[in-house]
Design a protein around this motif. Structure first.
Motif, PDB file in Angstrom:
ATOM      1  N   HIS A   1      14.717   5.590 -12.712  1.00 25.49           N
ATOM      2  CA  HIS A   1      15.714   5.640 -11.649  1.00 25.49           C
ATOM      3  C   HIS A   1      15.825   7.021 -11.003  1.00 25.49           C
ATOM      4  CE1 HIS A   1      16.846   1.667 -12.898  1.00 25.49           C
ATOM      5  NE2 HIS A   1      17.129   2.079 -14.111  1.00 25.49           N
ATOM      6  N   LYS A   2      14.993   7.966 -11.450  1.00 19.36           N
ATOM      7  CA  LYS A   2      14.991   9.308 -10.878  1.00 19.36           C
ATOM      8  C   LYS A   2      13.593   9.647 -10.381  1.00 19.36           C
ATOM      9  CE  LYS A   2      18.771  11.088 -13.756  1.00 19.36           C
ATOM     10  NZ  LYS A   2      19.168  12.117 -14.761  1.00 19.36           N
ATOM     11  N   PRO A   3      13.257   9.244  -9.154  1.00 22.53           N
ATOM     12  CA  PRO A   3      11.912   9.473  -8.619  1.00 22.53           C
ATOM     13  C   PRO A   3      11.548  10.952  -8.627  1.00 22.53           C
ATOM     14  CG  PRO A   3      13.158   7.999  -7.198  1.00 22.53           C
ATOM     15  CD  PRO A   3      14.132   8.563  -8.181  1.00 22.53           C
ATOM     16  N   ALA A   4      10.394  11.272  -9.215  1.00 16.80           N
ATOM     17  CA  ALA A   4       9.967  12.669  -9.331  1.00 16.80           C
ATOM     18  C   ALA A   4       9.085  13.049  -8.143  1.00 16.80           C
ATOM     19  CB  ALA A   4       9.239  12.895 -10.646  1.00 16.80           C
ATOM     20  N   ALA A   5       9.681  13.121  -6.961  1.00 10.40           N
ATOM     21  CA  ALA A   5       8.927  13.447  -5.752  1.00 10.40           C
ATOM     22  C   ALA A   5       8.371  14.859  -5.799  1.00 10.40           C
ATOM     23  CB  ALA A   5       9.804  13.253  -4.517  1.00 10.40           C
TER      24      ALA A   5
ATOM     25  N   GLU B   1       3.371   5.832 -11.308  1.00  5.80           N
ATOM     26  CA  GLU B   1       4.652   6.283 -10.785  1.00  5.80           C
ATOM     27  C   GLU B   1       5.250   7.339 -11.699  1.00  5.80           C
ATOM     28  OE1 GLU B   1       8.990   4.377  -9.437  1.00  5.80           O
ATOM     29  OE2 GLU B   1       7.148   3.155  -9.398  1.00  5.80           O
ATOM     30  N   LEU B   2       5.869   8.355 -11.080  1.00  3.40           N
ATOM     31  CA  LEU B   2       6.434   9.462 -11.835  1.00  3.40           C
ATOM     32  C   LEU B   2       7.967   9.470 -11.721  1.00  3.40           C
ATOM     33  CD1 LEU B   2       3.888  12.196 -10.707  1.00  3.40           C
ATOM     34  CD2 LEU B   2       3.959  11.050 -12.912  1.00  3.40           C
ATOM     35  N   GLY B   3       8.626   9.621 -12.868  1.00  3.17           N
ATOM     36  CA  GLY B   3      10.080   9.707 -12.905  1.00  3.17           C
ATOM     37  C   GLY B   3      10.515  10.945 -13.667  1.00  3.17           C
ATOM     38  N   GLU B   4      11.561  11.579 -13.220  1.00  3.36           N
ATOM     39  CA  GLU B   4      12.049  12.792 -13.878  1.00  3.36           C
ATOM     40  C   GLU B   4      12.497  12.473 -15.301  1.00  3.36           C
ATOM     41  OE1 GLU B   4      15.097  14.608 -11.562  1.00  3.36           O
ATOM     42  OE2 GLU B   4      13.841  14.796  -9.761  1.00  3.36           O
ATOM     43  N   GLY B   5      11.893  13.174 -16.262  1.00  2.00           N
ATOM     44  CA  GLY B   5      12.243  12.963 -17.661  1.00  2.00           C
ATOM     45  C   GLY B   5      11.949  11.564 -18.152  1.00  2.00           C
ATOM     46  N   GLY B   6      11.070  10.861 -17.461  1.00  2.00           N
ATOM     47  CA  GLY B   6      10.743   9.497 -17.854  1.00  2.00           C
ATOM     48  C   GLY B   6      11.745   8.463 -17.391  1.00  2.00           C
ATOM     49  N   ASP B   7      12.647   8.838 -16.494  1.00  2.00           N
ATOM     50  CA  ASP B   7      13.676   7.935 -15.997  1.00  2.00           C
ATOM     51  C   ASP B   7      13.173   7.247 -14.725  1.00  2.00           C
ATOM     52  OD1 ASP B   7      15.921   6.629 -15.021  1.00  2.00           O
ATOM     53  OD2 ASP B   7      17.293   8.289 -15.475  1.00  2.00           O
TER      54      ASP B   7
ATOM     55  N   GLY C   1       4.646   5.508  -1.906  1.00  2.00           N
ATOM     56  CA  GLY C   1       5.875   4.993  -2.485  1.00  2.00           C
ATOM     57  C   GLY C   1       7.075   5.279  -1.606  1.00  2.00           C
ATOM     58  N   THR C   2       8.055   4.420  -1.702  1.00  2.00           N
ATOM     59  CA  THR C   2       9.273   4.562  -0.909  1.00  2.00           C
ATOM     60  C   THR C   2       9.930   5.911  -1.124  1.00  2.00           C
ATOM     61  OG1 THR C   2       9.606   2.162  -1.048  1.00  2.00           O
ATOM     62  CG2 THR C   2      11.502   3.505  -0.396  1.00  2.00           C
ATOM     63  N   TYR C   3       9.822   6.442  -2.357  1.00  2.00           N
ATOM     64  CA  TYR C   3      10.447   7.728  -2.684  1.00  2.00           C
ATOM     65  C   TYR C   3       9.410   8.827  -2.936  1.00  2.00           C
ATOM     66  CZ  TYR C   3      14.413   4.625  -3.134  1.00  2.00           C
ATOM     67  OH  TYR C   3      15.375   3.685  -2.877  1.00  2.00           O
ATOM     68  N   ALA C   4       8.188   8.613  -2.452  1.00  2.00           N
ATOM     69  CA  ALA C   4       7.116   9.618  -2.523  1.00  2.00           C
ATOM     70  C   ALA C   4       6.868  10.102  -3.945  1.00  2.00           C
ATOM     71  CB  ALA C   4       7.442  10.801  -1.606  1.00  2.00           C
TER      72      ALA C   4
ATOM     73  N   GLY D   1       0.808  -1.207   0.000  1.00  2.00           N
ATOM     74  CA  GLY D   1       0.000   0.000   0.000  1.00  2.00           C
ATOM     75  C   GLY D   1       0.841   1.257   0.000  1.00  2.00           C
ATOM     76  N   GLU D   2       1.329   1.630   1.187  1.00  2.00           N
ATOM     77  CA  GLU D   2       2.183   2.809   1.283  1.00  2.00           C
ATOM     78  C   GLU D   2       3.437   2.673   0.423  1.00  2.00           C
ATOM     79  OE1 GLU D   2       1.457   5.596   3.082  1.00  2.00           O
ATOM     80  OE2 GLU D   2      -0.465   4.682   3.589  1.00  2.00           O
ATOM     81  N   GLY D   3       3.835   1.444   0.142  1.00  2.00           N
ATOM     82  CA  GLY D   3       5.023   1.197  -0.657  1.00  2.00           C
ATOM     83  C   GLY D   3       4.879   1.523  -2.127  1.00  2.00           C
ATOM     84  N   GLY D   4       3.660   1.858  -2.559  1.00  2.00           N
ATOM     85  CA  GLY D   4       3.492   2.286  -3.944  1.00  2.00           C
ATOM     86  C   GLY D   4       2.619   1.405  -4.805  1.00  2.00           C
TER      87      GLY D   4
END
Length: 425
Positions: free
Chosen positions: A365-369, A357-363, A390-393, A209-212
């Protein structure tokens, strides 16, 4: 009537900062998946009280049952003098669990259910250690928080924690953690940290749940089951957020074909009233001595009346079928948005338990918190309540009531789409 700002000032003066609040508003009333604050502004609710309102806010059938019960009996403590509704709720949960001859008991919160499940496992096995998973969430009380696989904000400043708690890796193909990797991490715990003969339980969420909203693969759950069988370990499945029909089956684990030893439930089984349960195989559930389980408010008569009404609403309105249809609606629209916005790196879930899930520039490996936080804020400005996780919000989860009208869900998704466009995501 007080304004939101006046109430926020009173709140800040009276409450400690540790009790967080996602939005600076106070609600006045609600109807299914819509809410109105004290200033009369309408909001579409995609949070569902954090997975509590599967049958909607102020469901008429649940409300009527609560009103009737409150006029008859509102508390005795079941451990002192009993009442039929407690037994009826347990009978229904036992039947829905899919565990042959299951037995159950009621408590008040998900964390309380988790802690009691561990107590039961320890009493049955005579062992103390417990294995949980990184990214998992099991509650905010001390043992449950220790099982939770995320430090900030849940564990910050609250140590030391109980001993005998270990964390393995949860499978997440998007981030390169395979089922083999996850099982290997458990085997490494057995090799380096804890004798499997000392492990009472492995606790796992079928959908974190909270994990994403990371879905546990069927193979993973099967292999955890096999490990538990091989070493005499109790397999606890935490269905606090995923259960009660959210994923299109009563329990998410049902879709894997794996039978757990013990299940914890809470949140939506009470329809908004505090109720939680521990359900399990009879030989395990009978291990604690008389008086070893219970609680003053566990299985409160009003909450039990609400739960019985929730069961009836699920059957009458075919909400498991509705959950699956809602999941298709959500996933379909979000996949379309993912094709337009490269920042959406994944759309996932089970049934109507859907997230992106959102990533910076579609990456990936770069969580877009920061983008995730901005999206939640902009949606709020437009009258939509969203939750991140998510672990990285960097994950947006959708927990809209299963009873929400499709048109209202589309209205909420239209707001998500407009926010993504305005943020240039």
């Amino acid at each position: 009537m007080s304004s939101n700002s006046e109430l926020m000032a009173r709140r800040n003066a009276a409450l400690p900062r540790g009790v967080s609040q996602g939005f600076p508003i106070f609600m006045d009333h609600a109807d299914n998946a819509e809410m109105w604050d004290v200033e009369g502004r309408r909001y579409i609710d995609f949070a569902g009280g954090i997975a509590v309102l599967n049958v909607g806010n102020v469901n008429p059938h649940v409300t009527a049952a609560v009103q009737t019960q409150a006029a008859k009996l509102n508390h005795t403590c079941f451990m002192v003098t009993a009442y039929e509704s407690y037994v009826s709720v347990c009978e229904k949960l036992n039947a829905l669990s899919g565990i042959p001859d299951a037995k159950s008991f009621l408590v008040s919160t998900g964390a309380e259910a988790v802690e009691n499940a561990v107590k039961v496992a320890r009493a049955y096995t005579g062992r103390g250690a417990v294995i949980a998973f990184g990214g998992g969430f099991h509650g905010r009380t001390l043992l449950a928080m220790s099982l939770t696989g995320k430090v900030a904000p849940y564990k910050t400043g609250f140590g030391p924690f109980p001993t005998g708690i270990y964390h393995a890796a949860f499978p997440n193909a998007l981030h390169g953690v395979s089922v083999d990797d996850s099982i290997a991490s458990i085997e490494k715990l057995f090799k380096f940290d804890v004798d499997p003969a000392s492990v009472a339980a492995i606790i796992v969420e079928p959908v974190q749940g909270e994990g994403g909203f990371v879905v546990a693969p069927k193979e993973f759950l099967e292999r955890v089951r096999a490990l538990c069988d091989a070493h005499g370990i109790v397999m606890i499945v935490d269905e606090v957020q995923a259960g009660a029909g959210r994923t299109g089956s009563w329990l998410a684990v049902h879709q894997s074909g794996v039978q757990p030893d013990v299940v914890t439930m809470a949140k939506s089984i009470g329809g908004g009233y505090p109720l939680a349960a521990v359900i399990g195989k009879p030989q395990i559930m009978e291990a604690p001595v008389p008086g070893g389980l219970g609680g003053t408010y566990g299985g409160n008569p009003v909450a039990c009346a609400a739960a019985l009404a929730v069961f009836e609403v699920f059957e009458r309105d075919k909400l498991l079928e509705r959950s699956r249809a809602l999941g298709e609606q959500l996933s379909g629209r979000l996949h379309t948005l993912a094709g337009k916005h490269k920042s959406i790196v994944d759309v996932r879930g089970l049934g109507a338990m859907v997230a992106f899930e959102l990533g910076e520039g579609g990456d990936v490996h770069k969580p877009a918190a920061a983008l995730t936080k901005a999206l939640v804020a902009k949606a709020f400005e437009k009258g939509l309540i969203l939750l991140s996780c998510g672990t990285y919000a960097n994950v947006i989860r959708v927990l809209v009531p299963l009873t929400a009208e499709p048109a209202l869900v589309d209205e909420g998704l239209d707001i998500v789409a407009s926010c993504l466009a305005e943020l240039g995501a």
